[in-house]
Design a protein around this motif. Sequence first.
Motif, short mmCIF file in Angstrom:
data_model
loop_
_atom_site.label_atom_id
_atom_site.label_comp_id
_atom_site.label_asym_id
_atom_site.label_seq_id
_atom_site.Cartn_x
_atom_site.Cartn_y
_atom_site.Cartn_z
N ILE A 112 0.91 -1.31 -0.12
CA ILE A 112 0.06 -0.40 0.44
C ILE A 112 0.96 1.18 0.13
CG2 ILE A 112 -1.97 1.66 1.63
CD1 ILE A 112 -2.55 -1.00 2.62
N TYR A 113 0.99 2.10 -1.08
CA TYR A 113 1.38 3.20 -1.31
C TYR A 113 1.00 4.49 -1.30
CZ TYR A 113 4.42 -0.59 -2.65
OH TYR A 113 5.57 -1.80 -2.71
N GLU A 114 1.62 5.53 -1.03
CA GLU A 114 0.43 6.57 -0.36
C GLU A 114 1.47 8.09 -0.94
OE1 GLU A 114 -1.12 7.26 3.26
OE2 GLU A 114 1.65 7.79 3.98
N THR A 115 0.72 9.31 -1.42
CA THR A 115 1.25 10.45 -1.37
C THR A 115 0.73 10.98 -1.05
OG1 THR A 115 3.05 11.55 -2.93
CG2 THR A 115 1.18 10.64 -3.53
N SER A 116 1.04 12.87 -0.96
CA SER A 116 0.00 13.99 -0.74
C SER A 116 0.77 14.91 -1.83
CB SER A 116 -0.40 14.58 0.69
OG SER A 116 1.32 14.29 1.18
N MET A 117 -1.11 15.76 -2.54
CA MET A 117 -0.25 16.68 -2.37
C MET A 117 -1.39 18.02 -2.43
SD MET A 117 -2.93 16.84 -6.09
CE MET A 117 -2.54 18.81 -6.94
N THR A 118 -0.61 19.38 -1.77
CA THR A 118 -1.21 20.17 -1.65
C THR A 118 -2.04 21.08 -2.76
OG1 THR A 118 0.78 22.13 -2.08
CG2 THR A 118 0.56 21.26 0.58
N ILE A 119 -3.41 21.44 -2.35
CA ILE A 119 -4.21 22.41 -3.32
C ILE A 119 -4.97 23.74 -2.60
CG2 ILE A 119 -6.32 22.23 -4.20
CD1 ILE A 119 -6.29 18.75 -4.12
N ILE A 120 -4.12 24.60 -3.41
CA ILE A 120 -4.44 25.89 -2.91
C ILE A 120 -5.38 27.24 -3.97
CG2 ILE A 120 -1.98 25.84 -2.07
CD1 ILE A 120 -1.13 27.19 -4.50
N ALA A 121 -6.17 27.79 -3.37
CA ALA A 121 -7.70 28.76 -3.95
C ALA A 121 -6.78 30.09 -4.98
CB ALA A 121 -7.98 29.53 -2.35
N ALA A 122 -7.27 29.66 -5.94
CA ALA A 122 -7.21 30.56 -6.36
C ALA A 122 -6.11 30.92 -8.19
CB ALA A 122 -6.60 31.85 -6.48
N THR A 123 -5.01 30.05 -7.32
CA THR A 123 -3.45 30.22 -8.23
C THR A 123 -3.23 28.21 -8.47
OG1 THR A 123 -2.53 29.84 -6.40
CG2 THR A 123 -3.35 31.75 -8.08
N GLN A 124 -4.30 27.78 -8.03
CA GLN A 124 -4.00 26.00 -7.88
C GLN A 124 -3.20 26.09 -9.98
OE1 GLN A 124 -3.34 23.60 -5.91
NE2 GLN A 124 -2.20 22.07 -7.73
N ASP A 125 -1.93 25.03 -10.50
CA ASP A 125 -1.49 25.35 -11.63
C ASP A 125 -1.64 24.15 -12.02
OD1 ASP A 125 1.03 23.89 -13.42
OD2 ASP A 125 1.47 26.56 -12.77
N ALA A 126 -2.68 24.17 -13.47
CA ALA A 126 -2.84 22.95 -14.36
C ALA A 126 -1.77 23.29 -15.50
CB ALA A 126 -4.64 23.15 -14.28
N GLY A 127 -0.68 23.60 -15.38
CA GLY A 127 0.11 23.41 -17.22
C GLY A 127 0.11 24.95 -17.39
N ALA A 128 -0.95 25.87 -18.51
CA ALA A 128 -0.36 26.56 -18.74
C ALA A 128 -1.39 27.75 -18.49
CB ALA A 128 -0.83 26.26 -20.24
N THR A 129 -2.10 27.13 -17.90
CA THR A 129 -3.13 27.66 -16.84
C THR A 129 -3.27 27.45 -15.38
OG1 THR A 129 -5.22 26.02 -17.27
CG2 THR A 129 -4.82 27.88 -19.10
N THR A 130 -4.19 28.58 -14.63
CA THR A 130 -4.81 28.50 -12.82
C THR A 130 -5.90 28.18 -12.84
OG1 THR A 130 -4.27 30.62 -12.80
CG2 THR A 130 -2.67 29.39 -12.97
N VAL A 131 -6.03 26.89 -12.01
CA VAL A 131 -7.83 27.00 -11.65
C VAL A 131 -7.60 27.42 -10.52
CG1 VAL A 131 -8.05 24.89 -14.05
CG2 VAL A 131 -7.39 24.35 -10.80
#
Length: 383
Positions: A112-131
């Motif tokens: 069983i393997y795990e990792t985590s990621m942070t999700i931020i408001a307004a400026t979450q990176d989505a490649g060429a854009t932010t969401v």
Amino acid sequence: TISSNSGSIALDRSVYPVPFLANDLQKGDGTKTGQSEAGVVVAWITVTDVDFTGDTLTTSSSGTAGTILVKLIQGSTTSTIATAGSATSADAAGSTVEELGPLSEVEMGTSIYETSMTIIAATQDAGATTVDPDSGDILQVEYVDTANSAGGTSTSYDSSTFDLRTGSLSVDKDVYVLGSDMVITLTDPDLNLDSTTCESYAMSLIEWDSSANSSKLLDNDSLVTDFASNPSSIEETGCNTGVFQTVTTLPSSAIGSTTIKYGESVTLTYVDVGLSGENDTEDAVLDVEAYFSISNFGALVELDKAVYNWTDTVYFTITSPDHNVNTAAEETIGTSALPIQVSTRSGKLCTGGDKTYYGAESGVDTGVFTGEVQLQGFSHLLS
């Protein structure tokens, strides 16, 4: 027999709070200055696949994005906001999204393997854009298993939603004695940002409103120490509960120079900036309130007899719930400001200097105080 097994992927929560920026939270009085906590949401991703037996799980080599995908679905638009499974992690750059890197085995031999990621408001990176994640958006994770139980390739998914929920504020009693402890409970899942961490927030989230002071925050600075809280911030009762508590000691008599009156009504206010049914924080705000009053029970003094001889011992009882401040200890009453006065025709006890007669509480948390006075006869002179 040589065989392969199907793997699966899962998120740690079915509902995540909507992330918010620093200064999005409001103090109990509706202002923002100094309320700097940022609502960075942490999502934990778990892959279970017994085909892997090492202490890490990778799906691609260093420099190549992993095949585990993290996506944000907003209506008809789907954006990849992270990948995972590469031999090395990498920050977002240009049109490349964040790579979370290899997943770590939670315990040796479990696969069983795990990792985590942070999700931020307004400026979450989505490649060429932010969401900007809003209420109702969907967080989806995708794992491509290249050797499933049938010996082929299959893809497994898991998804969760972002949501806002209205909070509540409560105290443990309806009536408090001045100087006693008050348990404050704030329930707001929007403040539960990480399921593996117990968050805490400044006491300035909560405001006191009464006749003694119509707007006093429960935090303390170097100049104002009317309230003492233990812990000093309002802390989550356990990781992933969304319930926050602290124990605040009420002032013993006054706020600043203003005396708190017995029977005074008090309102505590928490300003909730993320309400159910709204899309984002601060689309609407609500004053969430809790109410209580300061005790005004008065006191009752009783003697053990109606008639005494001149050398008797007088036993007296004072019933005074307002002075039962510490429910875990036996206390005393009788101060220079509020003395116990014992007197007869011939004089009064404890009248000079700092002399004070004390009454001792009969037990823990009784509010009943007792004392005794030995009467002394006088000499008759024969003429």
